[in-house]
Design a protein around this motif. Structure first.
Motif, PDB file in Angstrom:
ATOM      1  N   ASN A 163      27.672  11.304  34.981  1.00 39.34           N
ATOM      2  CA  ASN A 163      27.720  12.537  33.711  1.00 39.34           C
ATOM      3  C   ASN A 163      26.364  12.883  33.255  1.00 39.34           C
ATOM      4  O   ASN A 163      26.351  14.098  33.047  1.00 39.34           O
ATOM      5  CB  ASN A 163      28.614  11.595  32.625  1.00 39.34           C
ATOM      6  CG  ASN A 163      30.229  12.130  33.176  1.00 39.34           C
ATOM      7  OD1 ASN A 163      30.636  12.761  33.893  1.00 39.34           O
ATOM      8  ND2 ASN A 163      30.933  11.945  32.219  1.00 39.34           N
ATOM      9  N   GLN A 164      25.573  11.552  33.145  1.00 39.28           N
ATOM     10  CA  GLN A 164      24.134  12.041  32.392  1.00 39.28           C
ATOM     11  C   GLN A 164      23.475  12.359  33.602  1.00 39.28           C
ATOM     12  O   GLN A 164      22.696  13.693  33.858  1.00 39.28           O
ATOM     13  CB  GLN A 164      23.620  10.498  31.752  1.00 39.28           C
ATOM     14  CG  GLN A 164      24.331  10.150  30.650  1.00 39.28           C
ATOM     15  CD  GLN A 164      23.552   8.760  30.689  1.00 39.28           C
ATOM     16  OE1 GLN A 164      22.707   8.211  30.683  1.00 39.28           O
ATOM     17  NE2 GLN A 164      24.891   8.852  29.327  1.00 39.28           N
ATOM     18  N   GLU A 165      23.287  12.164  35.069  1.00 38.89           N
ATOM     19  CA  GLU A 165      22.106  12.207  35.962  1.00 38.89           C
ATOM     20  C   GLU A 165      22.567  13.146  37.331  1.00 38.89           C
ATOM     21  O   GLU A 165      21.930  13.820  37.655  1.00 38.89           O
ATOM     22  CB  GLU A 165      21.436  11.303  36.448  1.00 38.89           C
ATOM     23  CG  GLU A 165      21.061  10.253  35.001  1.00 38.89           C
ATOM     24  CD  GLU A 165      20.804   8.871  35.833  1.00 38.89           C
ATOM     25  OE1 GLU A 165      20.807   8.959  37.140  1.00 38.89           O
ATOM     26  OE2 GLU A 165      20.264   7.464  35.570  1.00 38.89           O
ATOM     27  N   GLU A 172      29.476   6.699  33.603  1.00 35.61           N
ATOM     28  CA  GLU A 172      28.022   7.422  32.312  1.00 35.61           C
ATOM     29  C   GLU A 172      27.207   8.164  32.932  1.00 35.61           C
ATOM     30  O   GLU A 172      26.046   8.969  32.897  1.00 35.61           O
ATOM     31  CB  GLU A 172      28.354   6.458  31.492  1.00 35.61           C
ATOM     32  CG  GLU A 172      27.178   6.426  30.184  1.00 35.61           C
ATOM     33  CD  GLU A 172      27.839   7.509  29.466  1.00 35.61           C
ATOM     34  OE1 GLU A 172      27.109   8.338  29.057  1.00 35.61           O
ATOM     35  OE2 GLU A 172      28.847   7.619  29.434  1.00 35.61           O
ATOM     36  N   MET A 173      27.151   6.955  34.316  1.00 30.13           N
ATOM     37  CA  MET A 173      25.598   7.615  34.974  1.00 30.13           C
ATOM     38  C   MET A 173      25.279   8.916  35.420  1.00 30.13           C
ATOM     39  O   MET A 173      25.177   9.769  35.361  1.00 30.13           O
ATOM     40  CB  MET A 173      25.247   6.728  35.820  1.00 30.13           C
ATOM     41  CG  MET A 173      23.564   7.211  36.741  1.00 30.13           C
ATOM     42  SD  MET A 173      23.517   5.493  37.738  1.00 30.13           S
ATOM     43  CE  MET A 173      23.346   3.839  37.319  1.00 30.13           C
TER      44      MET A 173
END
Length: 376
Positions: A289-291, A286-287
Motif C-alpha cells: 500500500n505504501q510502495e 502495508e508495504m
C-alpha cells in the motif's frame, strides 16, 4: 471504442459465453459421472481422466481472465521458488479479499500445469452448486460445514485419501475462513484482542484447525507451503462481471515457499506459526500500500494457448447447433415456439447470473460475522 471492446460489453455476447460454459460443464459432469466405473478398476486412471475433464471446464474461466480481459499477473518471489512450481505437492495459503482471488490463483496453476489437479478446502454448500460443486465432487475436493466438531473426521478422511494422488496438486486453504469485510474484520479483531493475539490490519484472524490438520494429514505427501499475498495495482477491486466486460486488471502476487519440515508438528506450535505468518502477510500488504510493490524478483509466466483453444473448441461444437436451432424457431413463425425459445434464453441468463453471484463479496456467506465470536 474499438469493435472488439464494444463486443465485450454486449449482453448477448456474455450470454453466449455463459451458454458455452454451462452446457459444456453439464456435458463434462455427465462424462465424469460415467467415469465412476473406473474407480474400482483403476483409481489412478480415474483421477487422471477427471483432472483433464476439470481442466476443460475451469480453463474457460481462466481464458476470460487471460485472453478476454487481458489481465496481467506478476509474481514476486525468487528464482529457486519459481523453479519448484508444478513439480511438487504443496499447500497454498491465499488471502481472501477479492471476488476473483481464486481466478488469479487458477491462472497461475494453469501456467504451471496443475489447474486440473488443484484442490481446495471448500464449504459444503458449494457441493450442491451445478458445475462448480459437481465437478469438485469428482475431483475428491474436501468439503466442510465449517463446524469443526462435525467436520473433523470428514476433513481428515478426505485429506488422507489424497496422500497417493498421481498428479502434482496445489491444495488451497483460505485460512481466514471467509472473505474480508469491514464488519467481519472488526469482529475478528475483537476476538484477537480477547485472545491476546496481535491485531491485523488487512486480514481476518486465521483459523488454525484446517491448516494444522492439513499439515498433519499431508505430511509426507506435500513438500512445502506456498504463502501467497495478492493485491491489485491502482487499488482496484475487480469482479467477475468486470472480467466479463473485458476490464483489464494488474494483479501482483507475492509468493514465499516454506518447506514442510520447517513447520512444527505440534498442533499448538503450528497454530502459532500460522498466526506469525499472517502478521508477516499484514506487513507485506502495508508495504504494498505504501510502495505499490512487493519485495522480491518479478516474474511474468507466459500465458499458454490451451485455455483459448479449449474454449474455441467448445464454442464451435455448441454454438453452431444453437444458431441453427434459433434460426429455425424464428423462421417457423410460431409464436409458441418463439416464446418458448425466448423463455429458455431468459432462464439461461438467470442461471449464468446466479453462478456469477457465487463470487460476489456482498452475496458471500455471513460466516464470520458471529462465528468469530465462538471459540475456534
Amino acid at each position: 471504442m474499438g469493435f472488439i471492446a464494444f463486443l465485450k460489453t454486449q449482453f448477448v455476447v456474455h450470454l453466449l459465453i455463459g451458454f458455452v460454459f454451462v452446457v459444456s460443464g453439464l456435458i463434462i459432469n455427465f462424462i465424469q459421472l460415467c467415469t465412476l466405473v473406473l474407480w474400482p478398476i483403476n483409481k489412478q486412471f480415474y483421477r487422471r481422466v477427471n483432472c483433464r475433464l476439470a481442466y476443460s471446464l475451469w480453463s474457460q474461466l481462466v481464458m476470460l481472465l487471460e485472453w478476454w480481459s487481458g489481465t496481467e499477473c506478476t509474481l514476486f518471489s525468487d528464482e529457486a521458488t519459481v523453479n519448484t512450481f508444478g513439480k511438487e505437492h504443496v499447500i497454498i495459503i491465499l488471502n481472501h479479499n477479492f471476488e476473483i482471488d481464486f481466478l488469479c490463483g487458477w491462472t497461475m496453476t494453469e501456467r504451471f500445469g496443475v489447474l486440473g489437479s488443484s484442490k481446495v478446502l471448500a464449504k459444503r454448500e458449494l457441493l450442491y452448486v451445478p458445475l462448480i460443486g459437481w465437478t469438485w465432487y469428482f475431483l475428491e475436493i474436501v468439503f466442510c460445514k465449517r463446524k469443526w466438531e462435525e467436520d473433523r473426521d470428514t476433513v481428515i478422511e478426505g485429506l488422507k485419501r489424497l496422500a497417493d494422488y498421481p498428479e502434482y496438486m496445489w491444495f488451497l486453504l483460505y485460512c481466514e475462513g471467509t472473505r474480508f469485510t469491514e464488519t467481519k474484520h472488526r469482529i475478528s479483531m475483537e476476538v484477537a484482542e480477547s485472545k491476546g493475539l496481535p491485531k491485523l490490519k488487512y486480514h481476518l484472524l486465521p483459523r488454525t484447525k484446517g491448516f494444522t490438520t492439513a499439515v498433519q494429514c499431508l505430511r509426507g505427501t506435500v513438500s512445502a507451503v506456498y504463502d501467497v499475498t495478492l493485491n491489485f495495482r491502482g487499488n482496484k477491486n475487480p469482479s467477475l462481471l468486470g472480467i466479463l466486460y473485458g476490464k483489464k486488471y494488474e494483479a501482483d502476487m507475492c509468493v514465499r515457499r516454506f518447506p514442510l519440515e520447517d513447520i512444527p508438528q505440534d498442533e499448538k506450535e503450528a497454530a502459532n506459526w500460522l498466526h506469525k505468518l499472517y502478521q508477516e502477510k499484514d506487513a507485506l500488504q502495508e508495504m504494498y500500500n505504501q510502495e505499490g510493490i512487493f519485495p522480491g524478483q518479478q516474474f511474468k509466466p507466459p500465458r499458454r494457448p490451451w485455455t483459448l483453444l479449449n474454449f474455441l473448441f467448445w464454442a464451435t461444437i455448441l454454438l453452431s447447433p444453437l444458431f441453427t436451432f434459433g434460426f429455425g424457431v424464428f423462421a417457423s413463425g410460431s409464436p409458441l415456439l418463439i416464446l418458448a425459445f425466448l423463455g429458455l434464453v431468459g432462464a439461461a441468463s438467470f442461471g449464468v447470473r446466479r453462478l456469477i453471484g457465487v463470487t460476489e463479496i456482498e452475496k458471500g456467506s455471513s460466516y464470520g460475522n458471529q462465528e468469530f465470536k465462538k471459540k475456534e
